[in-house]
Design a protein around this motif. Structure first.
Motif, PDB file in Angstrom:
ATOM      1  N   ASP A  37      10.810   1.198  14.217  1.00 29.34           N
ATOM      2  CA  ASP A  37      10.855   1.128  16.665  1.00 29.34           C
ATOM      3  C   ASP A  37      10.095  -0.233  16.230  1.00 29.34           C
ATOM      4  N   ARG A  38       9.702  -0.974  14.903  1.00 28.79           N
ATOM      5  CA  ARG A  38       9.400  -2.763  15.439  1.00 28.79           C
ATOM      6  C   ARG A  38      10.165  -3.524  15.077  1.00 28.79           C
ATOM      7  N   ALA A  39      11.035  -3.525  14.314  1.00 32.71           N
ATOM      8  CA  ALA A  39      12.096  -4.128  14.338  1.00 32.71           C
ATOM      9  C   ALA A  39      13.697  -3.650  13.685  1.00 32.71           C
ATOM     10  N   ASP A  40      14.085  -4.255  12.866  1.00 36.14           N
ATOM     11  CA  ASP A  40      15.677  -3.216  12.639  1.00 36.14           C
ATOM     12  C   ASP A  40      14.829  -2.148  11.558  1.00 36.14           C
ATOM     13  N   PHE A  41      13.965  -2.783   9.942  1.00 37.60           N
ATOM     14  CA  PHE A  41      13.532  -2.193   9.269  1.00 37.60           C
ATOM     15  C   PHE A  41      12.187  -2.704   9.170  1.00 37.60           C
ATOM     16  N   GLN A  42      11.269  -1.492   8.691  1.00 37.59           N
ATOM     17  CA  GLN A  42      10.455  -1.701   7.709  1.00 37.59           C
ATOM     18  C   GLN A  42      10.056  -1.353   6.508  1.00 37.59           C
ATOM     19  N   ALA A  43       9.241  -1.767   5.894  1.00 36.36           N
ATOM     20  CA  ALA A  43       9.211  -1.896   3.912  1.00 36.36           C
ATOM     21  C   ALA A  43       7.700  -1.578   3.815  1.00 36.36           C
ATOM     22  N   ASN A  44       7.901  -0.590   3.684  1.00 39.08           N
ATOM     23  CA  ASN A  44       5.932   0.223   2.775  1.00 39.08           C
ATOM     24  C   ASN A  44       5.605  -0.041   1.183  1.00 39.08           C
ATOM     25  N   GLY A  45       6.541  -0.165   0.811  1.00 37.43           N
ATOM     26  CA  GLY A  45       6.281  -0.041  -0.578  1.00 37.43           C
ATOM     27  C   GLY A  45       5.251  -1.058  -1.313  1.00 37.43           C
ATOM     28  N   ILE A  46       5.149  -1.904  -0.310  1.00 38.02           N
ATOM     29  CA  ILE A  46       4.342  -2.999  -0.912  1.00 38.02           C
ATOM     30  C   ILE A  46       2.154  -2.752  -1.591  1.00 38.02           C
ATOM     31  N   LEU A  47       2.469  -1.397   0.013  1.00 36.79           N
ATOM     32  CA  LEU A  47       0.999  -1.376  -0.119  1.00 36.79           C
ATOM     33  C   LEU A  47       0.503  -0.461  -1.667  1.00 36.79           C
ATOM     34  N   ALA A  48       1.816   0.807  -1.436  1.00 39.10           N
ATOM     35  CA  ALA A  48       1.711   1.336  -3.222  1.00 39.10           C
ATOM     36  C   ALA A  48       1.067   0.570  -4.265  1.00 39.10           C
TER      37      ALA A  48
END
Length: 256
Positions: A37-48
């Protein structure tokens, strides 16, 4: 025409390539792309990934962004919070994808070469009971799933599972055995509306329930009738089928 890749799959690929280039020691790590809801997509994989590599997630995220060359799909990638990537897709990529889909009779969706058979069980309406919005909701969702699956080449078997073998049916069937004309329609062969069918079932239910609550002997006979129903007794099943048929008149009127 060849299938048109989704924007999500294209973005996923660009990010995966950036991850591999910036962090070769991570192997084929998943960027964990999702809508945002902040952009088109979000990627969270870098945290793990940062935990695995024992690195600072924001620094790793910045390194990944710098490894993704300028292209016509990704308009902006912002490192946010502890190391999320907020991704905005370019207008040109959206327009080109839409144009490619619009130019294809199948909207760029390929047929599944390994298509099989799927059974969709819709709303499971209850025999001799009034339907409610939950039945409508699951029927609409089921119908949408059928359309999607058939479009990909799947063979779909549509079903409304009808099965209710509990005390309520022992009560109803026993009542009908003892009051055989209660379910008969005034004009045999006359078409019955869904509303009339439901009215008949409601009337029978109320009458049988009142007797069940007031008469211990009837209650015992009704419970014994449940055992007969579950055991497949012919006469009991035939009467159960009458309730099913009456209910179907009502069900079909609602679904139509």
């Amino acid at each position: 025409m060849a299938s048109v890749p989704s924007l999500a799959s294209t973005v996923q690929q660009r990010l995966a390539e950036g991850l591999s280039a910036a962090l070769p020691e991570a192997g084929s790590a998943d960027p964990l792309l999702r809508r945002s809801d902040r952009a088109d997509f979000q990627a969270n994989g870098i945290l793990a990934l940062a935990k695995q590599l024992k690195g600072n997630p924001r620094e790793l995220a910045t390194k990944v962004v710098e490894s993704i060359p300028a292209n016509d799909v990704l308009k902006e990638i912002e490192v946010s919070g502890p190391g999320f990537l907020n991704i905005t897709v370019s207008d040109a990529a959206i327009v080109e994808t839409l144009a490619a889909r619009a130019a294809d009779a199948r909207l760029g969706v390929p047929l599944n070469e390994a298509a099989g058979t799927t059974v969709i069980d819709y709303a499971q309406p209850n025999v001799a009971k009034e339907m409610h919005v939950g039945h409508l909701r699951s029927a609409v969702i089921g119908a949408a799933m059928v359309e999607i699956l058939e479009f990909t080449g799947e063979t779909v078997v549509r079903r409304h599972h009808i099965g209710d073998w509990g005390t309520q049916f022992g009560m109803l069937i026993q009542y009908l055995i003892e009051h055989p004309h209660e379910l008969d329609h005034k004009d045999e062969g006359a078409e019955v509306s869904g509303e009339e069918a439901m009215s008949n079932l409601n009337r029978l239910y109320k009458a049988s329930r009142a007797l069940f609550d007031a008469d211990e002997e009837f209650k015992k006979r009704a419970r014994a009738r449940v055992v007969d129903l579950q055991a497949g007794d012919e006469e009991t099943l035939a009467l159960w089928q009458r309730f099913v048929d009456e209910s179907k008149i009502y069900f079909y009127s609602v679904f139509e």
